[in-house]
Design a protein around this motif. Structure first.
Motif, PDB file in Angstrom:
ATOM      1  N   ARG A  62       0.823  -1.223   0.000  1.00 28.59           N
ATOM      2  CA  ARG A  62       0.000   0.000   0.000  1.00 28.59           C
ATOM      3  C   ARG A  62       0.853   1.267   0.000  1.00 28.59           C
ATOM      4  NH1 ARG A  62      -5.227   1.107   1.002  1.00 28.59           N
ATOM      5  NH2 ARG A  62      -5.660  -0.990   1.688  1.00 28.59           N
ATOM      6  N   GLU A  63       1.927   1.264   0.773  1.00 31.26           N
ATOM      7  CA  GLU A  63       2.778   2.448   0.878  1.00 31.26           C
ATOM      8  C   GLU A  63       3.395   2.842  -0.463  1.00 31.26           C
ATOM      9  OE1 GLU A  63       3.096   4.359   3.629  1.00 31.26           O
ATOM     10  OE2 GLU A  63       1.549   3.049   4.438  1.00 31.26           O
ATOM     11  N   ASN A  64       3.542   1.880  -1.366  1.00 36.52           N
ATOM     12  CA  ASN A  64       4.162   2.175  -2.661  1.00 36.52           C
ATOM     13  C   ASN A  64       3.269   2.999  -3.577  1.00 36.52           C
ATOM     14  OD1 ASN A  64       6.396   0.782  -1.922  1.00 36.52           O
ATOM     15  ND2 ASN A  64       5.934  -1.033  -3.113  1.00 36.52           N
ATOM     16  N   PHE A  65       2.012   3.118  -3.239  1.00 38.78           N
ATOM     17  CA  PHE A  65       1.079   3.753  -4.161  1.00 38.78           C
ATOM     18  C   PHE A  65       0.531   5.083  -3.654  1.00 38.78           C
ATOM     19  CE2 PHE A  65       1.134  -0.770  -5.061  1.00 38.78           C
ATOM     20  CZ  PHE A  65       1.530  -0.726  -6.382  1.00 38.78           C
ATOM     21  N   HIS A  66       1.169   5.643  -2.629  1.00 35.46           N
ATOM     22  CA  HIS A  66       0.770   6.980  -2.204  1.00 35.46           C
ATOM     23  C   HIS A  66       1.234   7.981  -3.248  1.00 35.46           C
ATOM     24  CE1 HIS A  66       0.311   6.038   2.342  1.00 35.46           C
ATOM     25  NE2 HIS A  66      -0.579   5.428   1.596  1.00 35.46           N
ATOM     26  N   ILE A  67       0.480   9.035  -3.401  1.00 35.25           N
ATOM     27  CA  ILE A  67       0.763  10.021  -4.445  1.00 35.25           C
ATOM     28  C   ILE A  67       2.129  10.683  -4.249  1.00 35.25           C
ATOM     29  CG2 ILE A  67      -0.363  11.991  -3.369  1.00 35.25           C
ATOM     30  CD1 ILE A  67      -1.565  12.361  -6.337  1.00 35.25           C
ATOM     31  N   THR A  68       2.607  10.724  -3.017  1.00 37.98           N
ATOM     32  CA  THR A  68       3.899  11.369  -2.748  1.00 37.98           C
ATOM     33  C   THR A  68       5.079  10.505  -3.190  1.00 37.98           C
ATOM     34  OG1 THR A  68       4.073  10.405  -0.547  1.00 37.98           O
ATOM     35  CG2 THR A  68       2.952  12.550  -0.724  1.00 37.98           C
ATOM     36  N   GLY A  69       4.848   9.204  -3.312  1.00 38.36           N
ATOM     37  CA  GLY A  69       5.932   8.295  -3.685  1.00 38.36           C
ATOM     38  C   GLY A  69       6.858   7.964  -2.531  1.00 38.36           C
ATOM     39  N   ALA A  70       6.497   8.349  -1.316  1.00 36.36           N
ATOM     40  CA  ALA A  70       7.363   8.151  -0.155  1.00 36.36           C
ATOM     41  C   ALA A  70       7.674   6.671   0.085  1.00 36.36           C
ATOM     42  CB  ALA A  70       6.728   8.760   1.092  1.00 36.36           C
ATOM     43  N   GLY A  71       6.699   5.809  -0.120  1.00 38.20           N
ATOM     44  CA  GLY A  71       6.921   4.377   0.096  1.00 38.20           C
ATOM     45  C   GLY A  71       7.949   3.812  -0.871  1.00 38.20           C
TER      46      GLY A  71
ATOM     47  N   GLU B 124      10.247   5.535  -2.444  1.00 41.02           N
ATOM     48  CA  GLU B 124      11.544   6.124  -2.121  1.00 41.02           C
ATOM     49  C   GLU B 124      12.192   5.408  -0.942  1.00 41.02           C
ATOM     50  OE1 GLU B 124      11.289  10.366  -1.668  1.00 41.02           O
ATOM     51  OE2 GLU B 124      10.340  10.591  -3.628  1.00 41.02           O
ATOM     52  N   ALA B 125      11.412   5.056   0.064  1.00 41.79           N
ATOM     53  CA  ALA B 125      11.944   4.339   1.226  1.00 41.79           C
ATOM     54  C   ALA B 125      12.458   2.959   0.817  1.00 41.79           C
ATOM     55  CB  ALA B 125      10.877   4.222   2.309  1.00 41.79           C
ATOM     56  N   GLN B 126      11.705   2.265  -0.038  1.00 42.74           N
ATOM     57  CA  GLN B 126      12.163   0.957  -0.500  1.00 42.74           C
ATOM     58  C   GLN B 126      13.422   1.084  -1.350  1.00 42.74           C
ATOM     59  OE1 GLN B 126       9.299  -1.564  -2.354  1.00 42.74           O
ATOM     60  NE2 GLN B 126       8.357  -2.101  -0.406  1.00 42.74           N
ATOM     61  N   TYR B 127      13.474   2.077  -2.182  1.00 42.68           N
ATOM     62  CA  TYR B 127      14.655   2.305  -3.017  1.00 42.68           C
ATOM     63  C   TYR B 127      15.873   2.594  -2.143  1.00 42.68           C
ATOM     64  CZ  TYR B 127      17.864   4.334  -6.375  1.00 42.68           C
ATOM     65  OH  TYR B 127      18.973   4.609  -7.110  1.00 42.68           O
ATOM     66  N   ALA B 128      15.700   3.404  -1.108  1.00 43.65           N
ATOM     67  CA  ALA B 128      16.809   3.724  -0.207  1.00 43.65           C
ATOM     68  C   ALA B 128      17.285   2.472   0.529  1.00 43.65           C
ATOM     69  CB  ALA B 128      16.386   4.804   0.789  1.00 43.65           C
ATOM     70  N   ALA B 129      16.348   1.637   0.977  1.00 41.19           N
ATOM     71  CA  ALA B 129      16.719   0.405   1.671  1.00 41.19           C
ATOM     72  C   ALA B 129      17.452  -0.547   0.727  1.00 41.19           C
ATOM     73  CB  ALA B 129      15.471  -0.268   2.249  1.00 41.19           C
ATOM     74  N   LEU B 130      16.956  -0.664  -0.504  1.00 44.59           N
ATOM     75  CA  LEU B 130      17.607  -1.528  -1.487  1.00 44.59           C
ATOM     76  C   LEU B 130      19.000  -1.011  -1.835  1.00 44.59           C
ATOM     77  CD1 LEU B 130      17.511  -3.934  -3.407  1.00 44.59           C
ATOM     78  CD2 LEU B 130      16.412  -2.453  -5.087  1.00 44.59           C
ATOM     79  N   THR B 131      19.139   0.294  -1.966  1.00 41.44           N
ATOM     80  CA  THR B 131      20.435   0.892  -2.263  1.00 41.44           C
ATOM     81  C   THR B 131      21.424   0.603  -1.140  1.00 41.44           C
ATOM     82  OG1 THR B 131      19.410   2.638  -3.565  1.00 41.44           O
ATOM     83  CG2 THR B 131      21.618   3.086  -2.740  1.00 41.44           C
ATOM     84  N   ALA B 132      20.990   0.777   0.103  1.00 42.48           N
ATOM     85  CA  ALA B 132      21.871   0.512   1.249  1.00 42.48           C
ATOM     86  C   ALA B 132      22.253  -0.959   1.312  1.00 42.48           C
ATOM     87  CB  ALA B 132      21.186   0.946   2.544  1.00 42.48           C
ATOM     88  N   LEU B 133      21.304  -1.833   1.047  1.00 48.03           N
ATOM     89  CA  LEU B 133      21.581  -3.272   1.056  1.00 48.03           C
ATOM     90  C   LEU B 133      22.572  -3.635  -0.042  1.00 48.03           C
ATOM     91  CD1 LEU B 133      20.918  -6.089   2.196  1.00 48.03           C
ATOM     92  CD2 LEU B 133      19.036  -6.181   0.541  1.00 48.03           C
ATOM     93  N   LEU B 134      22.353  -3.131  -1.230  1.00 47.31           N
ATOM     94  CA  LEU B 134      23.251  -3.426  -2.346  1.00 47.31           C
ATOM     95  C   LEU B 134      24.654  -2.870  -2.074  1.00 47.31           C
ATOM     96  CD1 LEU B 134      23.567  -4.686  -5.118  1.00 47.31           C
ATOM     97  CD2 LEU B 134      22.827  -2.513  -6.108  1.00 47.31           C
ATOM     98  N   ARG B 135      24.728  -1.682  -1.509  1.00 45.68           N
ATOM     99  CA  ARG B 135      26.024  -1.081  -1.180  1.00 45.68           C
ATOM    100  C   ARG B 135      26.775  -1.961  -0.179  1.00 45.68           C
ATOM    101  NH1 ARG B 135      24.527   3.548   1.351  1.00 45.68           N
ATOM    102  NH2 ARG B 135      23.962   4.467  -0.635  1.00 45.68           N
ATOM    103  N   ALA B 136      26.060  -2.534   0.788  1.00 45.93           N
ATOM    104  CA  ALA B 136      26.698  -3.378   1.805  1.00 45.93           C
ATOM    105  C   ALA B 136      27.065  -4.761   1.265  1.00 45.93           C
ATOM    106  CB  ALA B 136      25.770  -3.529   3.006  1.00 45.93           C
ATOM    107  N   VAL B 137      26.206  -5.332   0.450  1.00 49.76           N
ATOM    108  CA  VAL B 137      26.407  -6.699  -0.030  1.00 49.76           C
ATOM    109  C   VAL B 137      27.354  -6.772  -1.220  1.00 49.76           C
ATOM    110  CG1 VAL B 137      25.219  -8.689  -1.063  1.00 49.76           C
ATOM    111  CG2 VAL B 137      24.192  -7.496   0.863  1.00 49.76           C
ATOM    112  N   ASP B 138      27.224  -5.828  -2.148  1.00 45.63           N
ATOM    113  CA  ASP B 138      28.035  -5.875  -3.370  1.00 45.63           C
ATOM    114  C   ASP B 138      28.426  -4.450  -3.781  1.00 45.63           C
ATOM    115  OD1 ASP B 138      29.213  -6.377  -5.835  1.00 45.63           O
ATOM    116  OD2 ASP B 138      27.683  -7.855  -6.416  1.00 45.63           O
ATOM    117  N   PRO B 139      29.447  -3.904  -3.139  1.00 45.48           N
ATOM    118  CA  PRO B 139      29.834  -2.523  -3.417  1.00 45.48           C
ATOM    119  C   PRO B 139      30.235  -2.281  -4.872  1.00 45.48           C
ATOM    120  CG  PRO B 139      31.037  -3.396  -1.510  1.00 45.48           C
ATOM    121  CD  PRO B 139      30.246  -4.512  -2.088  1.00 45.48           C
ATOM    122  N   LYS B 140      30.842  -3.281  -5.518  1.00 44.53           N
ATOM    123  CA  LYS B 140      31.246  -3.101  -6.919  1.00 44.53           C
ATOM    124  C   LYS B 140      30.023  -2.948  -7.820  1.00 44.53           C
ATOM    125  CE  LYS B 140      35.670  -5.491  -6.836  1.00 44.53           C
ATOM    126  NZ  LYS B 140      36.445  -6.614  -7.396  1.00 44.53           N
TER     127      LYS B 140
END
Length: 103
Positions: free
Chosen positions: A64-73, A75-91
């Motif tokens: 549900r959070e992914n479909f708010h008009i603000t896009g906040a959900g 963006e939060a998932q993208y930030a979490a995925l980015t942090a995870l990818l940076r930690a798991v596979d920096p290259k």
């Protein structure tokens, strides 16, 4: 296909119009599966109905959070995925950053 017809009518009430008739769907299902066996058609329809309602529940309860008009959900998932990818596979993270930013 009495059970299938009844279930499809319930599902149809959940979806926006215009929709094909129950009879048209059952006929297409029989043609697609090359069967006129009512039990087989009922099993297929029930499986489709179960998948539909599970997907709907997933989207309503978990996404549900992914479909708010603000896009906040998103963006939060993208930030979490980015942090995870940076930690798991920096290259890979660095490569994707370069590819996305044209560097």
């Amino acid at each position: 296909a009495d059970l299938a017809s009844a279930v499809l009518q319930v599902v149809w009430s959940e979806l926006p119009a215009p929709l094909p008739t129950t009879e048209a769907v059952l006929e297409a299902l029989q043609v697609a599966t090359d069967t006129t066996d009512t039990e087989t058609v009922n099993r297929i329809v029930m499986a489709e109905v179960e998948v539909f309602f599970l997907f709907r529940a997933f989207m309503e309860n978990r996404m549900r959070e992914n479909f708010h008009i603000t896009g906040a959900g998103m963006e939060a998932q993208y930030a979490a995925l980015t942090a995870l990818l940076r930690a798991v596979d920096p290259k890979l993270h660095a490569h994707l950053l370069r590819a996305c930013h044209g560097e």
